[in-house]
Design a protein around this motif. Structure first.
Motif, PDB file in Angstrom:
ATOM      1  N   ASN A 191       0.818  -1.093   0.159  1.00 54.59           N
ATOM      2  CA  ASN A 191       0.495   0.074   0.690  1.00 54.59           C
ATOM      3  C   ASN A 191       0.811   1.363  -0.065  1.00 54.59           C
ATOM      4  N   GLY A 192       0.435   2.204  -0.688  1.00 58.72           N
ATOM      5  CA  GLY A 192       1.659   3.442  -0.519  1.00 58.72           C
ATOM      6  C   GLY A 192       1.686   4.337   0.370  1.00 58.72           C
ATOM      7  N   ASP A 193       0.861   3.701   1.246  1.00 61.35           N
ATOM      8  CA  ASP A 193       0.674   4.650   2.864  1.00 61.35           C
ATOM      9  C   ASP A 193       1.119   2.986   3.683  1.00 61.35           C
ATOM     10  N   SER A 194       0.163   4.069   5.218  1.00 60.65           N
ATOM     11  CA  SER A 194       0.795   2.301   5.697  1.00 60.65           C
ATOM     12  C   SER A 194      -0.012   1.377   5.428  1.00 60.65           C
ATOM     13  N   GLY A 195       0.474  -0.079   5.717  1.00 62.61           N
ATOM     14  CA  GLY A 195      -0.520  -1.066   5.588  1.00 62.61           C
ATOM     15  C   GLY A 195      -2.026  -0.567   6.726  1.00 62.61           C
ATOM     16  N   VAL A 196      -1.986  -0.815   8.012  1.00 57.84           N
ATOM     17  CA  VAL A 196      -3.235  -0.171   9.037  1.00 57.84           C
ATOM     18  C   VAL A 196      -2.308   1.194   9.535  1.00 57.84           C
ATOM     19  N   TYR A 197      -3.265   2.409   9.458  1.00 52.87           N
ATOM     20  CA  TYR A 197      -3.532   3.714   9.572  1.00 52.87           C
ATOM     21  C   TYR A 197      -4.628   3.988  11.036  1.00 52.87           C
ATOM     22  N   ILE A 198      -4.369   3.494  12.497  1.00 55.51           N
ATOM     23  CA  ILE A 198      -4.976   4.048  13.027  1.00 55.51           C
ATOM     24  C   ILE A 198      -4.809   5.568  14.167  1.00 55.51           C
ATOM     25  N   ASP A 199      -5.823   6.400  13.886  1.00 51.51           N
ATOM     26  CA  ASP A 199      -5.420   7.897  14.355  1.00 51.51           C
ATOM     27  C   ASP A 199      -7.307   7.968  15.549  1.00 51.51           C
TER      28      ASP A 199
END
Length: 170
Positions: free
Chosen positions: A95-103
């Protein structure tokens, strides 16, 4: 399919989305999103649940899985609720950014976050990027290297994770 202006799949309001043995790939944005609305009205507060098993999430321009939760408030932005996330026996890659993004914003919460027994690789800058108070359990995953994940305080050479990702074994 290029997805919507947010993602290929968006977890529904006040409901559960279950993906089992699926391929989610090639979005011009993120693959799967949960609660990405900052809350334009008080009715925007909701809970999203994603349960993903034996599924591939790959080749998205942005994040593989993007999960945001905003603090519920009495004025705009009103917040968009809590999240429940369970990912197992899946592939999250390229994936272009993180695989899993949690905010999380403020005191918003994740009720359940289990990411285990997956292959997470080739999604710079992080395999799992958890920000702020978003502590994530991520045991038993393959990080692209036998010595485990890399990142702050990590000794491995695999996919990087942030300091809020708890990895006890891989």
């Amino acid at each position: 399919y290029g997805g919507s202006n947010i993602a290929l799949i968006h977890a529904p309001k006040n409901a559960a989305l279950t993906l089992d043995s699926c391929i989610v790939t090639n979005s011009s944005h993120s693959g799967i999103t949960m609660n990405t609305n900052a809350g334009l009205s008080s009715s925007d507060f909701y809970t999203s649940t994603l349960v993903m098993t034996s599924t591939t999430v790959s080749n998205h321009k942005n994040f593989g899985i993007q999960m945001d939760a905003y603090l519920r408030s009495v004025s705009a932005p009103f917040g968009s609720g809590e999240n429940n996330l369970s990912v197992s026996d899946s592939i999250i890659a390229q994936n272009g950014d993180s695989g899993v993004y949690i905010d999380l914003t403020g005191s918003a919460q994740i009720t359940t976050t289990d990411i285990y027994s997956n292959s997470i690789s080739n999604s710079p800058p992080f395999g799992i990027e958890a920000l702020s108070t978003a502590y994530v359990e991520a045991d038993g995953n393959w990080w692209g290297a036998a010595d485990g994940p890399s990142g702050t305080g990590r000794s491995g050479s695999g996919e990087a994770v942030t300091e809020y990702v708890v990895v006890n074994f891989w």
